[in-house]
Structure formats: structure tokens, C-alpha cells
Design a protein around this motif. Sequence first.
Motif, short mmCIF file in Angstrom:
data_model
loop_
_atom_site.label_atom_id
_atom_site.label_comp_id
_atom_site.label_asym_id
_atom_site.label_seq_id
_atom_site.Cartn_x
_atom_site.Cartn_y
_atom_site.Cartn_z
N ARG A 94 0.78 -1.20 0.08
CA ARG A 94 0.20 -0.04 -0.13
C ARG A 94 0.95 1.17 -0.09
O ARG A 94 2.04 1.36 0.49
N MET A 95 0.46 2.27 -0.68
CA MET A 95 1.23 3.55 -0.99
C MET A 95 1.26 4.30 0.55
O MET A 95 2.27 5.17 0.73
N GLY A 96 0.23 4.16 1.61
CA GLY A 96 0.53 4.98 2.66
C GLY A 96 1.67 4.74 3.46
O GLY A 96 2.10 3.57 3.72
N GLY A 97 2.15 5.65 4.23
CA GLY A 97 3.24 5.68 5.08
C GLY A 97 4.53 5.63 4.33
O GLY A 97 5.62 5.51 5.09
N VAL A 98 4.57 5.92 3.05
CA VAL A 98 5.83 5.58 2.23
C VAL A 98 6.33 6.99 2.20
O VAL A 98 5.48 7.69 1.34
N SER A 99 7.51 7.63 2.65
CA SER A 99 7.77 8.99 2.49
C SER A 99 7.89 9.36 0.88
O SER A 99 7.13 10.36 0.60
N ALA A 100 8.32 8.51 -0.02
CA ALA A 100 8.35 9.00 -1.25
C ALA A 100 6.90 9.17 -2.12
O ALA A 100 7.14 9.71 -3.15
N LEU A 101 6.02 8.72 -1.21
CA LEU A 101 4.72 8.66 -1.94
C LEU A 101 3.43 9.69 -1.17
O LEU A 101 2.41 9.61 -1.64
N GLY A 102 4.26 10.11 -0.07
CA GLY A 102 3.23 10.88 0.81
C GLY A 102 2.56 12.11 0.09
O GLY A 102 1.36 12.10 0.33
N ASP A 103 3.32 12.63 -0.60
CA ASP A 103 2.48 13.87 -1.47
C ASP A 103 1.51 13.36 -2.23
O ASP A 103 0.55 14.44 -2.60
N PHE A 104 1.20 12.15 -2.85
CA PHE A 104 0.37 11.92 -3.84
C PHE A 104 -0.73 10.95 -2.77
O PHE A 104 -1.59 10.55 -3.59
N VAL A 105 -0.61 10.66 -1.80
CA VAL A 105 -1.93 10.21 -0.98
C VAL A 105 -2.46 11.27 -0.09
O VAL A 105 -3.53 10.98 0.84
#
Length: 530
Positions: A94-105
Motif C-alpha cells: 500500500r502507498m500509505g506511510g511511504v515517504s516518497a509517496l506521501g505527497d500523492f496520498v
Amino acid sequence: MKILETRWAFCLLTTVLILPLNALAAASADDGNVVNAPPAIAPLEEDYGIEIKSGEELYLPEPEVPDVSGYSRDAIEAKLAGRQDSAPNVTVERMGGVSALGDFVDEGRAREWVIRQFSHPQAIMVNSGKVTLEDVYRQVNDRRYMEQVGDGTYIIRLPLAVKQEATLVLRDETLRLSEERGSFIANDGWLFAIDSKIIGWREEANGPATFQKKGNFRPFYVGWGGSENFILGTTMANLGYLQSKSYGFTVAQYSEYDNARLQRSAPHAWLVESTFEDLYYGFYCYEAEDVAIVDNVYRDNIVYGIDPHDYSSRLLIANNEVYGTREKHGIIISREVNNSWIVGNRSYDNGLSGIVLDRQSSNNVVANNVSYDNQGDGIGLYESPDNLLWGNRLMNNLRNGIRVRNSSNVNVYHNVAVLNGTWGIYGQLKDLSATDRNFKEDFYSYEVSMNVVGGELASNASGPLSTDNPAYIAIYDVGMRFPRSDVGIHFEGVLGKYQMQIFDALRNQGRAVFIEPTAVVSGQVTQAEN
């Protein structure tokens, strides 16, 4: 292309012909906290004086620029060889909680991926090791998320995140990013794309995700704070749209809030011998350092070709060919992009200007570029003091060869401005208080001052040189031939008042002209002191 080549040859021939005659020559909006700051009072034309003297004090040595040979194929291969060979580890999570993906969730953006994935948003995570696309394909092992569609060609249907300690390597491969499924690349570690293609892909049409509307999602690339991004001999195409950090190719520091926790250094990137086309922004950066953009082609991008932004420094933009930008400038640095070099580039056929320095971008060297056939200026300085323009060629631009707006202490040395639609060099005072500019963030001084030394200002439609009331202007050894006006070579305003003295000093005496107000104190003109 033949028309372009013919026009280029004519401009180049004109430059070659007029240079030997030099010695004989006669004379953007931001939101929030808007502050309407009225401009300072400019001196009146009658409050100026002229001084004729030796030009020795205007001497400057040729500027030193970084050695571009250090940004080579061998150097990038050495960087890759230095990365530790360790077992690849790739998962789908899942994308949540991943620093590199934070801006997109965060802040409602997750909806984009919920709709496209029909589930809680997931991503392919490159967790650790030195990882190839083949490694990613084998470990994902699910055609719903990644598929091999040809020899060395893959399509991914999820976002792809490279975590902090991992290295992802593309070599002689094509990676298609599915538009329909919301694919993009977010690099939080190390990424090398060597002799490859990274393409936004529209599966329904089985073709590239060409630009349609600025708000329509397209795949994109972002390298975050602390990341290392190496693009060599690679084509990146059909990427980006109008959404934060999703512009096409971006390297950006994390937000102040996030980086208080993450403590990441500035992002770095080397972009070498590559092609960037049909990107919303061909290049964008935010708080980046030591970025090298060398020997690339930027063609047919949408808003900007190369657009370093916000508090970036020590950038090298060298020997690139930038053309066909649809809406705005070929190359622009904006909002305190300082201590950088824009050298040896060709910027032409762009929707506005060829090269622009904007919003307090200072201590930069713009040297030996060629800027022609643009719909704006050849080079524009907007609210950006303390810069050096050296040895540039500005030809057949719709507006000015060089425009210096609300910018002080600008050194304009050995430039050639010919066949431009208005002035060869134009110094402009412009009151911006009626705009929606945030003057706390984007402050500026209502002032123009410059030294104009050497070079040639020839056959420009309005004339060689004009400036609104300057804080000072010095002119020395400048060729001014082939006027297009029926009245011959002429100046306006402050320069027009001293036209005969200027021509006599430059042509007959070989001396410099210094023009400045007699004295200005607290916005009120006073008598000059002895």
C-alpha cells in the motif's frame, strides 16, 4: 527545418560580417499574503549627469565556468559501479506511510489512484539492493501490475517507488508508465537510466500519452530530497501535468514539515546526453543543489523546457538544445536560483523567451548561449540583480535581444544582439504593485542599473539600446551599426539627452560613458556633493 537552417545561417552570417566593424561603429503570479508595495521614486531625466573617461575600470576577465567534461558517460558508470551489489528486494504494498509517496496520498490526492486501481492504492516498492527492471518484473510476478511486452520493454501499472537505500538500474530498456492505471516513478534513493526510454503510455490507444489538457493526469518522474538521479543517453517523453511535483521530470526537497522528520539533504541530478520531449515541464527542481544538465535536447515541451525553481543553487545548464516550447520560455530559473551557470546552450523557437532569470535569481553567469527566433526576448532578467551576461548571441527574437527589468548591477559584456523586433538591450522599470505577487516572498527593487561593454547591437527594429531612468548606466566599446529606423541610430529618454556625447565618446575618443543621477537621497533629488 530548411527554413530554420536558412534563417540561422543568415543570422550567423550577419553576425560574422558586423563584428569586425565594431571599432568603427557609430554610436509570473503567486498566491497568498499579497502586499502592494509602491515603487521607489525614479530620478527624472533632467536630474542626470554624464562623465566621459577611460573604460579601464569596466574591465572584467572572462568568467570561469565548470568543466563539463566531468559529467560524462564514464563518470556516471563509475557512480553506478560504486553502488553496493546486494540482493534485490521488491514488493507490492500500500502507498500509505511511504515517504516518497506521501505527497500523492495526502490532501485528497489519493482519490486519483483509488479510481485508477479500483482498490486501496498500491505501489511497487524497490526496497533494497542494486535492482534491474528484470529483477522488478520477476519479484512482482503479477501481470496486473507489470508486464513484459517485448524484448527489453516493460509496462508498469502501479506507481514505482525506489526507497532510500536502494538502487534501480535501467540499461538499454524501455519502461512504459500506464496512464490509465496511474503509474509514476518516485525516487527516494538512487536511480540510473542509461541508454533507455521512459515513456508515459496510453494503453487504450496502445501509444504514447501525448499531452491533451493541463489538468489531465499523465505519468511523471520525481526524485526527492537525498535522492541521486542519473539520466544518460535516455529518452523521457509524454510525462507530466499540472499538479504539484507531477510536472514531468522533477527533483525536489521534501516539504519543511516532512523534512523536519526525514532530515534529507538536497536532491542531486545529472542529466546527460538525453532527450526530453512532450513533458509538461521538461525539467523542474525545488531546493536542489549541484544539478548538472549537460548536452541534452529539450524539444516540444509544454510550459517550460528547463525550469529550475525556488532556492536551488550551483546548477550547471550547459550545451543543451532547447526548442519548440509551446507556451513559455525555453530556459528559466526563478525565485532565488543563485550561483549557477547557463552556458553554451541554444534556445530557439520557444513560445516566449529563450532564456530568463526571474524573482531574485542572483550571482549567475549566462555565457556563450545562442537565443534566436523566440516569441519573446532573447534573454530576459526580471527582478534579478547581480548577474553577468557574457558573449551571448541574441538574434531575430520577436521582442528585445536582452531585457533587464527591475534588476540592478547587471553586467552585459561582449554580447551580440541583431535583428530583434524591438531593442538590442532594453532596461525597464515596471511597477508590479497592481499584480497578485507576494512581495514578502518575491520582493524586488524598482531600479535598473547596468554596464554595457563590448559586443554589437545592430539592426534591431527600435534601436540598439534603451533604458528607463537608471540608477546608473555605463557604456564602452559597443558597436552600433545598420539601423532599421529611417532616423538612423538614436536613443530615447536619458540616453537621448546625451546622444551626441555618447556617440563622440564611443566612436571618436574610444572612451567610456558613465551616466547617473546627480544625487538621490530618500527618493528626493538633491545637488551632488563635491
